[in-house]
Design a protein around this motif. Structure first.
Motif, mmCIF file in Angstrom:
data_model
loop_
_atom_site.group_PDB
_atom_site.id
_atom_site.type_symbol
_atom_site.label_atom_id
_atom_site.label_comp_id
_atom_site.label_asym_id
_atom_site.label_seq_id
_atom_site.Cartn_x
_atom_site.Cartn_y
_atom_site.Cartn_z
ATOM 1 N N GLU A 265 1.056 -0.959 -0.016
ATOM 2 C CA GLU A 265 0.024 0.031 0.106
ATOM 3 C C GLU A 265 0.856 1.132 -0.186
ATOM 4 O O GLU A 265 0.594 2.201 -0.719
ATOM 5 C CB GLU A 265 -0.799 -0.120 1.094
ATOM 6 C CG GLU A 265 -2.019 -1.230 1.078
ATOM 7 C CD GLU A 265 -2.924 -1.134 2.444
ATOM 8 O OE1 GLU A 265 -2.178 -1.409 3.373
ATOM 9 O OE2 GLU A 265 -4.087 -1.368 2.342
ATOM 10 N N GLY A 266 1.747 1.255 0.897
ATOM 11 C CA GLY A 266 2.583 2.296 0.745
ATOM 12 C C GLY A 266 3.664 2.669 -0.292
ATOM 13 O O GLY A 266 3.794 3.708 -0.824
ATOM 14 N N ILE A 267 4.118 1.501 -0.971
ATOM 15 C CA ILE A 267 4.859 1.346 -2.039
ATOM 16 C C ILE A 267 3.867 2.277 -3.383
ATOM 17 O O ILE A 267 4.525 3.260 -4.147
ATOM 18 C CB ILE A 267 5.339 0.318 -2.527
ATOM 19 C CG1 ILE A 267 6.356 -0.122 -1.425
ATOM 20 C CG2 ILE A 267 5.993 0.155 -3.820
ATOM 21 C CD1 ILE A 267 6.968 -1.550 -1.455
ATOM 22 N N VAL A 268 2.648 1.697 -3.288
ATOM 23 C CA VAL A 268 1.750 2.458 -4.363
ATOM 24 C C VAL A 268 1.405 3.817 -4.146
ATOM 25 O O VAL A 268 1.460 4.614 -5.049
ATOM 26 C CB VAL A 268 0.496 1.723 -4.521
ATOM 27 C CG1 VAL A 268 -0.452 2.216 -5.400
ATOM 28 C CG2 VAL A 268 0.934 -0.037 -5.134
ATOM 29 N N LYS A 269 1.353 4.191 -2.872
ATOM 30 C CA LYS A 269 1.196 5.475 -2.607
ATOM 31 C C LYS A 269 2.288 6.285 -3.219
ATOM 32 O O LYS A 269 1.981 7.497 -3.354
ATOM 33 C CB LYS A 269 0.673 5.746 -1.165
ATOM 34 C CG LYS A 269 -0.802 5.407 -0.791
ATOM 35 C CD LYS A 269 -0.887 5.313 0.785
ATOM 36 C CE LYS A 269 -2.321 4.660 1.093
ATOM 37 N NZ LYS A 269 -2.410 4.242 2.542
ATOM 38 N N ASN A 270 3.478 5.593 -2.647
ATOM 39 C CA ASN A 270 4.626 6.642 -3.136
ATOM 40 C C ASN A 270 4.567 6.804 -4.453
ATOM 41 O O ASN A 270 5.037 8.000 -4.872
ATOM 42 C CB ASN A 270 6.062 5.765 -2.600
ATOM 43 C CG ASN A 270 6.229 5.867 -1.124
ATOM 44 O OD1 ASN A 270 5.679 6.813 -0.432
ATOM 45 N ND2 ASN A 270 7.033 5.066 -0.633
ATOM 46 N N ALA A 271 4.504 5.792 -5.362
ATOM 47 C CA ALA A 271 4.464 5.938 -6.632
ATOM 48 C C ALA A 271 3.326 7.224 -7.231
ATOM 49 O O ALA A 271 3.654 7.803 -8.066
ATOM 50 C CB ALA A 271 4.183 4.621 -7.383
ATOM 51 N N LEU A 272 2.337 7.040 -6.827
ATOM 52 C CA LEU A 272 1.266 7.977 -6.970
ATOM 53 C C LEU A 272 1.572 9.438 -6.616
ATOM 54 O O LEU A 272 1.545 10.431 -7.320
ATOM 55 C CB LEU A 272 -0.248 7.745 -6.218
ATOM 56 C CG LEU A 272 -0.961 6.547 -6.868
ATOM 57 C CD1 LEU A 272 -2.062 6.057 -5.855
ATOM 58 C CD2 LEU A 272 -1.423 6.618 -8.273
ATOM 59 N N ASP A 273 2.327 9.681 -5.457
ATOM 60 C CA ASP A 273 2.768 10.729 -4.834
ATOM 61 C C ASP A 273 3.714 11.363 -5.691
ATOM 62 O O ASP A 273 4.180 12.641 -5.976
ATOM 63 C CB ASP A 273 3.239 10.658 -3.678
ATOM 64 C CG ASP A 273 2.255 10.602 -2.635
ATOM 65 O OD1 ASP A 273 0.942 10.757 -2.745
ATOM 66 O OD2 ASP A 273 2.328 9.896 -1.287
ATOM 67 N N ALA A 274 4.680 10.478 -6.492
ATOM 68 C CA ALA A 274 5.658 10.818 -7.177
ATOM 69 C C ALA A 274 5.282 11.314 -8.770
ATOM 70 O O ALA A 274 6.049 11.687 -9.459
ATOM 71 C CB ALA A 274 6.752 9.770 -7.375
ATOM 72 N N GLY A 275 4.013 11.033 -8.886
ATOM 73 C CA GLY A 275 3.206 11.602 -10.121
ATOM 74 C C GLY A 275 3.315 10.307 -11.246
ATOM 75 O O GLY A 275 3.028 10.628 -12.286
ATOM 76 N N VAL A 276 3.549 9.161 -10.750
ATOM 77 C CA VAL A 276 3.604 7.944 -11.993
ATOM 78 C C VAL A 276 2.076 7.814 -12.217
ATOM 79 O O VAL A 276 1.190 7.990 -11.524
ATOM 80 C CB VAL A 276 4.041 6.803 -11.547
ATOM 81 C CG1 VAL A 276 4.053 5.619 -12.335
ATOM 82 C CG2 VAL A 276 5.507 7.185 -10.807
ATOM 83 N N ASP A 277 1.686 7.626 -13.571
ATOM 84 C CA ASP A 277 0.416 7.470 -14.168
ATOM 85 C C ASP A 277 -0.125 6.155 -13.464
ATOM 86 O O ASP A 277 0.548 5.210 -13.775
ATOM 87 C CB ASP A 277 0.470 7.541 -15.697
ATOM 88 C CG ASP A 277 -0.821 7.349 -16.284
ATOM 89 O OD1 ASP A 277 -1.554 6.215 -15.888
ATOM 90 O OD2 ASP A 277 -1.217 8.214 -17.068
ATOM 91 N N PRO A 278 -1.239 6.331 -12.871
ATOM 92 C CA PRO A 278 -2.142 5.364 -12.222
ATOM 93 C C PRO A 278 -1.900 4.082 -12.998
ATOM 94 O O PRO A 278 -1.927 2.933 -12.765
ATOM 95 C CB PRO A 278 -3.433 5.665 -11.737
ATOM 96 C CG PRO A 278 -3.213 7.114 -11.664
ATOM 97 C CD PRO A 278 -2.113 7.644 -12.893
ATOM 98 N N ASN A 279 -2.431 4.307 -14.276
ATOM 99 C CA ASN A 279 -2.611 3.212 -15.087
ATOM 100 C C ASN A 279 -1.235 2.707 -15.790
ATOM 101 O O ASN A 279 -1.305 1.340 -15.945
ATOM 102 C CB ASN A 279 -3.545 3.719 -16.558
ATOM 103 C CG ASN A 279 -4.941 4.041 -16.334
ATOM 104 O OD1 ASN A 279 -5.085 4.876 -15.538
ATOM 105 N ND2 ASN A 279 -5.760 3.204 -17.170
ATOM 106 N N ASP A 280 -0.139 3.590 -15.677
ATOM 107 C CA ASP A 280 0.935 2.866 -15.766
ATOM 108 C C ASP A 280 1.525 1.985 -14.588
ATOM 109 O O ASP A 280 2.263 0.931 -14.827
ATOM 110 C CB ASP A 280 2.047 4.131 -16.002
ATOM 111 C CG ASP A 280 3.351 3.823 -16.885
ATOM 112 O OD1 ASP A 280 3.060 2.943 -17.722
ATOM 113 O OD2 ASP A 280 4.189 4.452 -16.660
ATOM 114 N N ILE A 281 1.064 2.203 -13.609
ATOM 115 C CA ILE A 281 1.383 1.488 -12.268
ATOM 116 C C ILE A 281 0.831 0.141 -12.318
ATOM 117 O O ILE A 281 1.376 -0.877 -12.163
ATOM 118 C CB ILE A 281 0.826 2.118 -11.115
ATOM 119 C CG1 ILE A 281 1.812 3.417 -10.765
ATOM 120 C CG2 ILE A 281 1.274 1.108 -9.864
ATOM 121 C CD1 ILE A 281 1.270 4.314 -9.562
#
Lengths: 214, 332
Positions: free
Chosen positions: A21-37
């Motif tokens: 959960e924390g790792i996904v939130k970090n990626a979102l906070d860093a501006g990574v496109d959700p669909n890319d995630i």
């Protein structure tokens, strides 16, 4: 691939269930496109896990924890995904045939299909043909039905299910797949199934192929 | 002609058997009251009803199914969170009145007096299956990785229960064979990585099987009708003498070469191939012959891979027995 995206992928391939959960939130906070995630982080990771499982390098606990790690990550991601349901690459109905109470193989296929980006309608185990037919009729956008049949004693129910689906008004638009411990390509051909696979990873690939996304 | 027991002994030690050991011929299973209480229902389908076994697990055994099966889901699963096992899991009772042992004592004595076969205890489910019967398969599989400490605790408790069950059984039956049912894999692989399997199950099984032999037991037969070739080294170390249910996918001929007479393989005749609704005597005969030709005679006991001494479809088991006798005359 960005560092954050790599971390999401690594969290699944390294079974970081408690950290995802924390790792996904970090990626979102860093501006990574959700669909890319989803597509390049999670689904890529599950594809690797699935291949390892198919080749007997990865075992059931690892496969399940990876799938559950992804599910937990997707829950964080869902509100941010563009296109809502359109983010799914396709839909599939799945269940174990009447008389078969085994569900672990069926659940693995469901997880691999979800891991490949499909929306799964899981009817459970010991499912009468009527319930499969109802699910097909009430989901006109679903064109694939996969059933699990694990015992020699449930072959007859599998054959009857194939006949019921093919002779229903929706039969022409539905691809029918079979799998399970006692299923074979020969038997699948005999009952007119559109596909047989020996493992969950291949089932997911075949389903994606039917969806035009192989 | 060697006696059934002597022929078995020759087969196991790599000596000079004068024929194949034919399926279950050396085993006479007795049903003890601890097993009966902990496993209900056994052997006989009970229709669509649900029953609770001695551990509180809900069991179904529908008509037409080859065996019973646990029921899981909300309201059914005994142990959702393995960390809570000490508060939730109540083992099946071991303290039974003397009266409950009368039938099995007599059955065991009759077998012993005849002297032809081993008095055989049945232990089912085994430790691995007991865990997932209590928790559900998925939950158990995930917990090996996420809650290993609690899983060890639960496994240790079940192990101690089995050891105590064996103690009481041996006092009443003086059994010489333990038939232990615990499926450890699917048709293509073991459920657990061999290292993980060893971490969780080597010590518990070593304790159980050592205890049985310390109490006078002679043979341990373990059932797993699955792929488990990757677990054979651990099986040998645990003290398993015969692996029953060994399916063809294990390449039994290769295992026999690799491990010599450290363990024997009782199987090779896959029920998925011959125990089918449309079986024919010809199908059975050809398959049994082909398997005996392929696997050979070393460390091999040809047997249907089903976990008990009958076939699901009437006639299959007897046809296999007949064919093995015929093949024996040609090969020995």
């Amino acid at each position: 691939m960005s560092g954050e995206l790599e971390s999401v992928k690594a969290a699944i391939t390294a079974y970081k269930f408690k950290d995802i959960e924390g790792i996904v939130k970090n990626a979102l906070d860093a501006g990574v496109d959700p669909n890319d995630i989803l597509n390049n982080g999670m689904i890529t990771a599950m594809t690797e896990i699935g291949e390892g499982f198919k080749e007997n390098r990865i075992f059931m606990p690892q496969m399940l924890v990876a799938a559950k790690t992804m599910q937990k990550g997707v829950d964080v991601l869902k509100p941010y995904l563009k296109g809502g349901e359109a983010a799914y690459c396709g839909k599939i109905i799945i269940g174990s045939v009447l008389g078969d109470v085994h569900d672990i193989g069926k659940n693995l296929v469901a997880m691999m299909c979800e891991g490949a980006g499909m929306q799964v309608t899981d009817l459970g185990a010991d499912v009468p043909a009527e319930r499969f037919l109802d699910a097909i009729a009430s989901n006109q956008d679903i064109g694939i039905v996969a059933c699990s049949s694990s015992m020699t004693t449930t072959r007859e129910a599998t054959k009857k299910l194939a006949e019921a689906i093919k002779s229903s008004k929706d039969g022409a638009r539905v691809k029918f797949m079979v799998g399970g411990a006692t299923m074979t390509q020969e038997f699948a051909d005999e009952i007119g199934a559109d596909g047989y696979t020996a493992d969950a990873t291949s089932a997911s690939k075949m389903a994606k192929g039917f969806m035009g996304g192989a | 002609m060697l006696s059934i027991k002597d022929n078995l002994e020759e087969t196991l030690k790599g000596g000079s058997p004068d024929r194949y050991v034919n399926q279950w011929e050396y085993m006479d299973l007795v049903i003890d009251p601890i097993f009966a209480t902990s496993f209900v229902p056994y052997f006989t389908p009970v229709g669509p009803e649900y029953y609770k076994n001695g551990w509180g697990v809900t069991i179904t055994f529908p008509e037409g199914a080859p065996g019973s099966h646990p029921v899981h889901g909300p309201g059914y699963t005994v142990l959702e969170d393995v960390t809570q096992w000490e508060n939730i899991v109540k083992p099946s009772p071991l303290d039974l009145p003397d009266e409950a042992w009368k039938d099995v004592e007599k059955a065991a004595k009759d077998i012993r007096d005849k002297g032809e076969k081993h008095v055989s205890l049945i232990m089912a489910q085994g430790v691995f299956e007991r865990v997932h019967y209590l928790m559900g398969m998925e939950n158990a599989m995930v917990s090996y990785m996420i809650e290993p400490e609690a899983m060890h605790g639960l496994i240790d408790m079940i192990t101690e229960w089995e050891i105590e069950s064996i103690t009481r059984n041996m006092e009443h039956t003086e059994a010489t064979l333990l038939f232990h049912h615990d499926d450890w894999g699917t048709g293509t692989n073991s459920f657990l990585d061999p290292e993980v399997f060893r971490e969780f199950y080597y010590e518990p099984y070593k304790k159980i099987y050592s205890h049985f032999k310390e109490m006078g037991g002679e043979l341990v037969v373990h059932h797993s009708d699955s792929y488990a070739a990757n677990l054979v080294p651990t099986m040998i170390d645990m003290g398993i003498d015969i692996w029953q249910g060994a399916i063809d996918a294990n390449n039994l001929q290769d295992l026999a070469k690799t491990y010599g007479n450290k363990i024997a393989y009782m199987g090779g005749i896959d029920d998925a191939i011959v125990d089918v609704p449309d079986w024919t005597p010809e199908l059975v005969r050809n398959y049994v012959r082909a398997q005996c030709d392929k696997i050979g005679t070393s460390s091999f006991i040809p047997c249907l891979t089903h976990g008990l001494n009958f076939s699901i479809f009437p006639g299959v088991f007897d046809e296999i027995t007949k064919t093995i006798d015929e093949v024996s005359k040609e090969k020995f």
